[in-house]
Design a protein around this motif. Structure first.
Motif, PDB file in Angstrom:
ATOM      1  N   UNK A 258       0.752  -1.340  -0.118  1.00  0.00           N
ATOM      2  CA  UNK A 258      -0.003  -0.035  -0.110  1.00  0.00           C
ATOM      3  C   UNK A 258       0.749   1.236  -0.015  1.00  0.00           C
ATOM      4  N   UNK A 259       2.083   1.063   0.675  1.00  0.00           N
ATOM      5  CA  UNK A 259       2.672   2.382   0.944  1.00  0.00           C
ATOM      6  C   UNK A 259       3.575   2.774  -0.315  1.00  0.00           C
ATOM      7  N   UNK A 260       3.981   1.667  -1.326  1.00  0.00           N
ATOM      8  CA  UNK A 260       4.978   1.929  -2.278  1.00  0.00           C
ATOM      9  C   UNK A 260       3.722   1.665  -3.594  1.00  0.00           C
ATOM     10  N   UNK A 261       2.739   1.582  -3.447  1.00  0.00           N
ATOM     11  CA  UNK A 261       1.995   1.755  -4.537  1.00  0.00           C
ATOM     12  C   UNK A 261       1.857   2.871  -5.383  1.00  0.00           C
ATOM     13  N   UNK A 262       2.247   3.986  -4.834  1.00  0.00           N
ATOM     14  CA  UNK A 262       2.592   5.397  -5.334  1.00  0.00           C
ATOM     15  C   UNK A 262       2.957   5.304  -6.585  1.00  0.00           C
ATOM     16  N   UNK A 263       4.245   4.594  -6.808  1.00  0.00           N
ATOM     17  CA  UNK A 263       4.776   4.685  -8.068  1.00  0.00           C
ATOM     18  C   UNK A 263       3.914   4.141  -9.234  1.00  0.00           C
ATOM     19  N   UNK A 264       3.461   2.771  -8.822  1.00  0.00           N
ATOM     20  CA  UNK A 264       2.376   2.138  -9.808  1.00  0.00           C
ATOM     21  C   UNK A 264       1.201   2.623 -10.327  1.00  0.00           C
ATOM     22  N   UNK A 265       0.554   3.742  -9.191  1.00  0.00           N
ATOM     23  CA  UNK A 265      -0.606   4.266  -9.384  1.00  0.00           C
ATOM     24  C   UNK A 265      -0.323   5.290 -10.410  1.00  0.00           C
ATOM     25  N   UNK A 266       0.921   5.968 -10.040  1.00  0.00           N
ATOM     26  CA  UNK A 266       1.162   7.280 -11.076  1.00  0.00           C
ATOM     27  C   UNK A 266       1.500   6.801 -12.491  1.00  0.00           C
ATOM     28  N   UNK A 267       2.005   5.697 -12.610  1.00  0.00           N
ATOM     29  CA  UNK A 267       2.381   5.161 -13.973  1.00  0.00           C
ATOM     30  C   UNK A 267       1.313   4.721 -14.744  1.00  0.00           C
ATOM     31  N   UNK A 268       0.426   4.178 -14.060  1.00  0.00           N
ATOM     32  CA  UNK A 268      -0.771   3.487 -14.697  1.00  0.00           C
ATOM     33  C   UNK A 268      -1.987   4.407 -14.369  1.00  0.00           C
ATOM     34  N   UNK A 269      -1.763   5.747 -14.070  1.00  0.00           N
ATOM     35  CA  UNK A 269      -3.217   6.503 -13.721  1.00  0.00           C
ATOM     36  C   UNK A 269      -4.143   5.885 -12.942  1.00  0.00           C
ATOM     37  N   UNK A 270      -3.734   5.179 -12.005  1.00  0.00           N
ATOM     38  CA  UNK A 270      -4.745   4.418 -11.116  1.00  0.00           C
ATOM     39  C   UNK A 270      -5.186   5.448  -9.925  1.00  0.00           C
TER      40      UNK A 270
END
Length: 325
Positions: A258-270
Motif C-alpha cells: 500500500x505504501x509503495x503503490x504510489x509509483x505504480x498508481x502514477x505510471x498507470x494513472x490508477x
C-alpha cells in the motif's frame, strides 16, 4: 497472554506517537504551503488571513498538540487545496488502492508459491534455475521501468490491455470495485502485476527454501517409507509447512504494498491514494500528506500487531521468550 497483549499495545502506541511527531516536524520543515496556494500578487493582509485560517501562525508545538487532539476525535485536518476533511479524501481513494494491493497479493501467492515449489523440488533442472533467475530480476528491476515496459508491450504493441485508468466499476456493498467487470479487470491486470513483481520474487525464494528444508525432515522421509505418492507428500506434508512463513511474510508486506503503490498508481494513472499524495506533495497540502502517512503507519503497526498475536496463540514459545526477555 494478557501481559503480552498489553506490552504489544503499548509498543504500538509509542510507535504511533513517535511517527506522528517525526512526520509533523518533517512536513513543517519542507516549505511554506502559503507560497503555493496564494498568488504572488496577493497582498500581506490576504496572506495573513490565509495563514491564520489554516492555523499556520501558531508555534509548531501548538500545531502538533492541536493535531493530536483532533486526531483522537478522528479529525486529521482539512485539505488546503480541496477544503474538505483530509481523511474523507483518502477514504474516497482507499478502495482503489486496496483493490490494487489485494490483486498484487493474490498474484504473488498464485504465481509465487507454485513456481517456488517447482524450483525447490527440482533445484538443478533447467526450469528451476530459470525460475530463480527470474526471481533475481524481480528483485532488481525498477518498478517504474517495468511498468513502462508493460505498457509498451501489452498496451501499445499488442493492444491486449489498456494502458491506464481504472475502467468500468461495479458496486460491492456500496463500494466501487473494478474486478467485477471485464473492462475493470483488464485495467487491473497490468498495475497489479507491476506492483506484485517484487513480492512474487520474494515468495518464490521463500517457498523454494522452505521446500528444500522440508524435504530433509524426518516426517517426509517417513511418508516416503510408507509408500505415499509424491503428490500427496508435497501437497500435505511439504506445502502445509511452508505456507505458514510465506503467509506471514505476505501479511507483513501488505502494508509495504500500500505504501509503495504510489509509483505504480502514477505510471498507470490508477485513481488511488498514491496519485492523491503525489498531487498533495506538489502543493504542500500538509493535512492530506500527514493523514496519508499516519494511515500507512497505522496499517503497518496493526498488521504487525495482528501477526504477533497470532504467533503467540499458535506458538506458546513466543510468549515465553517475551516473559524471559
Amino acid at each position: 497472554m494478557t501481559s503480552f497483549l498489553l506490552r504489544r499495545l503499548l509498543q504500538s502506541i509509542v510507535v504511533l506517537v513517535a511517527m506522528s511527531l517525526l512526520v509533523f516536524i518533517a512536513l513543517y520543515a519542507i516549505g511554506n504551503p502559503i507560497d503555493i496556494l496564494l498568488s504572488p500578487d496577493a497582498d500581506q493582509a490576504e496572506r495573513a488571513r490565509t495563514i491564520a485560517a489554516f492555523g499556520l501562525d501558531q508555534p509548531l508545538w501548538q500545531q502538533y498538540f492541536f493535531f493530536i487532539k483532533q486526531a483522537l476525535h478522528g479529525d486529521l485536518g482539512r485539505s488546503f487545496s480541496f477544503g474538505t476533511p483530509a481523511l474523507l479524501l483518502i477514504a474516497e481513494r482507499l478502495p482503489a488502492t486496496l483493490e490494487l494491493a489485494i490483486g498484487a497479493i493474490l498474484l504473488a501467492i498464485v504465481l509465487g508459491v507454485p513456481l517456488g515449489l517447482w524450483a525447490g523440488l527440482r533445484p538443478h533442472g533447467i526450469a528451476g534455475k530459470s525460475i530463480m533467475t527470474m526471481s533475481i530480476l524481480g528483485f532488481s528491476l525498477p518498478t517504474f521501468w517495468v511498468g513502462m515496459m508493460l505498457i509498451m508491450l501489452f498496451a501499445v504493441h499488442l493492444g491486449w490491455l489498456p494502458s491506464g485508468g481504472r475502467g468500468e466499476t461495479a458496486l460491492l456493498f456500496g463500494v466501487p470495485v473494478s474486478f467485477l467487470t471485464l473492462d475493470g479487470l483488464k485495467h487491473l491486470v497490468l498495475p497489479a502485476f507491476n506492483l506484485a513483481l517484487f513480492n512474487i520474487a520474494l515468495v518464490i525464494r521463500l517457498t523454494r527454501a522452505g521446500a528444500q528444508e522440508a524435504l530433509l525432515q524426518d516426517y517426509v522421509r517417513f511418508a516416503r517409507a510408507k509408500g505415499l505418492r509424491n503428490a500427496r507428500i508435497v501437497g500435505v506434508h511439504v506445502l502445509k509447512n511452508i505456507l505458514i512463513p510465506v503467509i506471514t511474510v505476505i501479511a507483513l508486506q501488505f502494508g509495504s504494498i500500500i505504501a509503495f503503490a504510489i509509483v505504480t498508481e502514477s505510471i498507470f494513472a490508477w485513481p488511488g491514494m498514491g496519485k492523491l499524495i503525489i498531487d498533495s506533495i506538489r502543493v504542500l497540502d500538509r493535512p492530506v500528506i500527514v493523514a496519508y502517512l499516519m494511515l500507512t503507519v497505522v496499517l503497518f503497526v496493526a498488521i504487525n500487531l495482528i501477526v504477533d498475536l497470532l504467533y503467540s496463540l499458535l506458538d506458546p514459545r513466543v510468549r515465553l521468550s517475551e516473559v524471559k526477555g
